[in-house]
Design a protein around this motif. Structure first.
Motif, PDB file in Angstrom:
ATOM      1  N   THR A   1       1.465  -4.767   9.371  1.00 43.42           N
ATOM      2  CA  THR A   1       1.016  -3.483   9.906  1.00 43.42           C
ATOM      3  C   THR A   1       0.247  -2.670   8.871  1.00 43.42           C
ATOM      4  OG1 THR A   1       3.124  -2.486   9.283  1.00 43.42           O
ATOM      5  CG2 THR A   1       2.950  -3.339  11.527  1.00 43.42           C
ATOM      6  N   CYS A   2       0.317  -3.081   7.586  1.00 41.29           N
ATOM      7  CA  CYS A   2      -0.294  -2.277   6.521  1.00 41.29           C
ATOM      8  C   CYS A   2      -1.801  -2.482   6.434  1.00 41.29           C
ATOM      9  CB  CYS A   2       0.370  -2.592   5.184  1.00 41.29           C
ATOM     10  SG  CYS A   2       0.441  -4.350   4.788  1.00 41.29           S
ATOM     11  N   CYS A   3      -2.275  -3.691   6.672  1.00 39.70           N
ATOM     12  CA  CYS A   3      -3.696  -4.012   6.526  1.00 39.70           C
ATOM     13  C   CYS A   3      -4.089  -4.979   7.628  1.00 39.70           C
ATOM     14  CB  CYS A   3      -3.990  -4.712   5.193  1.00 39.70           C
ATOM     15  SG  CYS A   3      -3.299  -3.922   3.732  1.00 39.70           S
ATOM     16  N   ASP A   4      -5.395  -5.194   7.775  1.00 40.14           N
ATOM     17  CA  ASP A   4      -5.843  -6.273   8.648  1.00 40.14           C
ATOM     18  C   ASP A   4      -7.117  -6.892   8.093  1.00 40.14           C
ATOM     19  OD1 ASP A   4      -7.726  -4.372   9.186  1.00 40.14           O
ATOM     20  OD2 ASP A   4      -7.534  -4.447  11.347  1.00 40.14           O
TER      21      ASP A   4
ATOM     22  N   ASN B   1      -8.604  -7.120   4.314  1.00 42.07           N
ATOM     23  CA  ASN B   1      -7.909  -6.198   3.421  1.00 42.07           C
ATOM     24  C   ASN B   1      -6.502  -6.685   3.109  1.00 42.07           C
ATOM     25  OD1 ASN B   1     -10.067  -4.240   3.503  1.00 42.07           O
ATOM     26  ND2 ASN B   1      -9.440  -3.959   5.650  1.00 42.07           N
ATOM     27  N   ILE B   2      -6.100  -6.446   1.877  1.00 46.67           N
ATOM     28  CA  ILE B   2      -4.725  -6.772   1.512  1.00 46.67           C
ATOM     29  C   ILE B   2      -4.168  -5.676   0.616  1.00 46.67           C
ATOM     30  CG2 ILE B   2      -5.238  -9.259   1.553  1.00 46.67           C
ATOM     31  CD1 ILE B   2      -4.686  -9.081  -1.585  1.00 46.67           C
ATOM     32  N   CYS B   3      -2.839  -5.635   0.507  1.00 42.48           N
ATOM     33  CA  CYS B   3      -2.192  -4.757  -0.459  1.00 42.48           C
ATOM     34  C   CYS B   3      -0.949  -5.497  -0.962  1.00 42.48           C
ATOM     35  CB  CYS B   3      -1.819  -3.416   0.181  1.00 42.48           C
ATOM     36  SG  CYS B   3      -0.513  -3.545   1.417  1.00 42.48           S
ATOM     37  N   ASN B   4      -0.236  -4.873  -1.863  1.00 42.07           N
ATOM     38  CA  ASN B   4       0.923  -5.576  -2.413  1.00 42.07           C
ATOM     39  C   ASN B   4       2.045  -5.753  -1.390  1.00 42.07           C
ATOM     40  OD1 ASN B   4       0.413  -6.360  -5.219  1.00 42.07           O
ATOM     41  ND2 ASN B   4      -0.078  -4.194  -5.447  1.00 42.07           N
ATOM     42  N   ARG B   5       2.055  -4.899  -0.371  1.00 40.72           N
ATOM     43  CA  ARG B   5       3.083  -5.062   0.662  1.00 40.72           C
ATOM     44  C   ARG B   5       2.866  -6.339   1.464  1.00 40.72           C
ATOM     45  NH1 ARG B   5       4.016  -0.076   4.457  1.00 40.72           N
ATOM     46  NH2 ARG B   5       2.147   0.813   3.506  1.00 40.72           N
ATOM     47  N   CYS B   6       1.643  -6.542   1.936  1.00 45.18           N
ATOM     48  CA  CYS B   6       1.436  -7.753   2.736  1.00 45.18           C
ATOM     49  C   CYS B   6       1.300  -8.997   1.866  1.00 45.18           C
ATOM     50  CB  CYS B   6       0.283  -7.619   3.732  1.00 45.18           C
ATOM     51  SG  CYS B   6      -1.286  -7.031   3.116  1.00 45.18           S
ATOM     52  N   TRP B   7       0.995  -8.820   0.583  1.00 44.77           N
ATOM     53  CA  TRP B   7       0.967  -9.989  -0.297  1.00 44.77           C
ATOM     54  C   TRP B   7       2.335 -10.685  -0.321  1.00 44.77           C
ATOM     55  CZ3 TRP B   7      -2.580 -13.069  -2.090  1.00 44.77           C
ATOM     56  CH2 TRP B   7      -2.218 -14.019  -3.046  1.00 44.77           C
TER      57      TRP B   7
HETATM   58 ZN    ZN Z   1      -1.241  -4.746   3.278  1.00 46.35          ZN
END
Ligand code: ZN
Length: 521
Positions: A218-221, A224-230
């Motif tokens: 839900t954080c990115c799509d 895009n990435i961030c440390n949460r979805c990593w």
């Molecule tokens: Zn993310």
């Protein structure tokens, strides 16, 4: 041109037969062929641009809507642009003007000063002295040529130095590694018997990409990435790595950051490299549990009792499910997404009670919703003869659906599939595709990986320091990568390659090689 630039027409799994049939095509004839670069990660490339759009499209513009990475230096303050102060970069190009990672000058400096050619050679050659493992290996170049990209296949090189020279001459924005063939891939068209040209060996590879998690993150799509979805990639690496080691006995497994939103595994053991397609499909099938696209219903359908691989995976994934999925992603916050959760539960009466409870408390967190399932089941809100076993199985399936690795298994199935080389630069993000040290897997920060532009700045800064403290002698003995944040990644790669070469060597010549390597390292 010393060798042909031959765009291929099969965008999925090019076979020898199909690719050999084509006549060499000149670079300037190939631009309207979108298939030129569709081999892998085509959507990460700047190329599928229509002819009429091509002329003025710049790489950074193409990525403007999909790439929000902070360190992409086009966001740098404009006032630095034409700085001529003594603090300005000392390297021959002003990178505050040339911001694109794929800029030929940037690429040239990267390949000249940072790319670990020797270790790449040893990795693919399995020995310090050149063998056919390297000489008959296919390299495919992505060449940026003004009004489009060209995908040049079947390049091969007798030595690391000749590969390096050709890369410096052609300056590919990236290159991919294919199989070792029965003969030199450059000579394939001169063979009388076309069947004599066959792929012999290649590492077993896996590809995990965060875009395959878009229905649960839900954080990115998209890109895009961030440390949460990593964390989804972290979980995937843990589960696949242990299965490859414990269930298949592989030892030499290297994970590589793909430069933007995923990771690749290279299983380099000899017994993995020589597997035929059937064996590769079998392993891919063994690891492949999540089926169906974003729109379909139940994605996990597994036998009970659970296969030991799945029980072990659940043990690994359960803590991640709590922390990285329920808490960090809150995947069932909306009632629409909560309906998907209910669709995966087996008891209609229990679902009605859950729906009622959640409707009366909007915004109820996913952790609470997950706990509600058991508490309502215990309080008798389900049907009279609630099947607790079916409920437990459904909950396990849900944990798997939200945590189990989502593999692009096409990459794993074929011996002749090409995959982007470690240590090339991702043209969109500028990040180097560095290996991931699995001993420190949780510490890996994809957003902190060195960018090519950053490395060039580090080198400048390092030189400046050098002038002040007079450590010039020390500097002479260091390679450029050793002066930068690329160092730990190259050192990890070196130790991986050394361990691989140790296992490959013939015991008879072991001593001889040890002596020569002792001098090299
Ligand atoms: Zn993310």
């Amino acid at each position: 041109m010393p060798h042909s630039i031959s765009p291929e027409t099969d965008n999925q799994n090019p076979t020898v037969e199909e690719t050999m049939a084509d006549a060499p095509t000149r670079a300037d004839e190939s631009q309207d062929n979108d298939d030129d670069i569709t081999m892998a990660e085509a959507n990460a490339l700047p190329v599928p641009v229509k002819e009429e759009d091509k002329k003025d499209v710049k790489l950074d513009e193409l990525f403007a809507d999909v790439d929000s990475d902070d360190e992409f230096p086009s966001s740098r303050p404009a006032e630095n642009k034409f700085s001529s102060s003594p603090e300005a970069p000392t390297s021959p190009i002003d990178r505050t003007v040339s911001v694109k990672a794929s800029d030929p000058d940037i690429m040239r400096m990267f390949y000249q000063r940072f790319f670990p050619w020797r270790y790449l050679f040893q990795w693919l050659n399995h020995s310090p002295t050149p063998t056919n493992d390297f000489g008959h290996r296919e390299f495919a170049f992505t060449l940026s040529r003004g009004d489009g990209d060209i995908y040049s296949r079947y390049n091969s090189f007798p030595s690391a130095d000749l590969l390096r020279k050709d890369v410096l001459r052609q300056l590919p924005t990236r290159f991919e590694i294919g199989p070792v063939y029965t003969t030199n891939p450059r000579d394939r068209k001169t063979l009388r018997n076309l069947n004599a040209f066959k792929p012999l060996s290649k590492e077993l590879c896996f590809d995990i990409d965060l875009t395959d998690y878009d229905d649960i993150r839900t954080c990115c799509d998209k890109a895009n990435i961030c440390n949460r979805c990593w964390q989804f990639i972290t979980m995937a690496i843990k589960v696949v790595d242990v299965a490859l080691r414990d269930d298949f006995g592989f030892k030499h497994i290297m994970w590589v950051y793909s430069g933007r939103r995923g990771a690749h595994a290279w299983v380099c053991d000899k017994k993995a490299r020589t597997m035929d397609d059937q064996k590769r499909r079998a392993i891919a099938g063994y690891l492949d549990v999540i089926r169906g696209g974003a729109q379909s219903g139940k994605k996990v359908n597994v036998w009970r009792p659970l296969h030991p691989h799945l029980s072990r995976s659940l043990n690994i994934l359960a803590p991640h499910f709590q922390e990285d999925v329920l808490e960090a992603q809150d995947p069932w916050a909306s009632s629409e997404r909560a309906e998907h959760l209910l669709s995966l539960l087996p008891d209609k009466a229990l679902n009605d009670s859950l729906r009622k409870k959640w409707d009366s408390s909007p915004g109820r967190a996913s952790t609470s919703k997950w706990a509600d399932i058991d508490s309502l089941a215990r309080s008798g809100s389900g049907s009279k003869n609630l099947d607790t076993k079916a409920l437990l199985d459904a909950k396990q399936d849900i944990v798997l659906e939200y945590t189990y690795p989502r593999l692009d298994i096409e990459v794993s199935k074929k011996l002749n599939h090409l995959l982007k080389s470690p240590f090339v630069v991702h043209p969109g993000t500028g990040r180097v595709c560095v290996p991931i040290d699995t001993r420190k897997l949780e510490d890996f920060d994809p957003l902190g990986v060195p960018t090519v532009q950053g490395l060039l700045e580090e080198i400048d800064a390092w030189k400046a320091d050098d002038g002040e403290d007079g450590s010039e002698d020390k500097a002479k003995n260091l390679q450029d990568w050793e002066k930068t944040s690329l160092r730990p990644y190259v050192e990890y790669f070196r130790s991986f390659v050394l361990a691989l070469m140790k296992d490959e060597r013939d015991p008879k010549i072991k001593r001889e090689r040890e002596e020569s390597e002792a001098m090299e390292f």
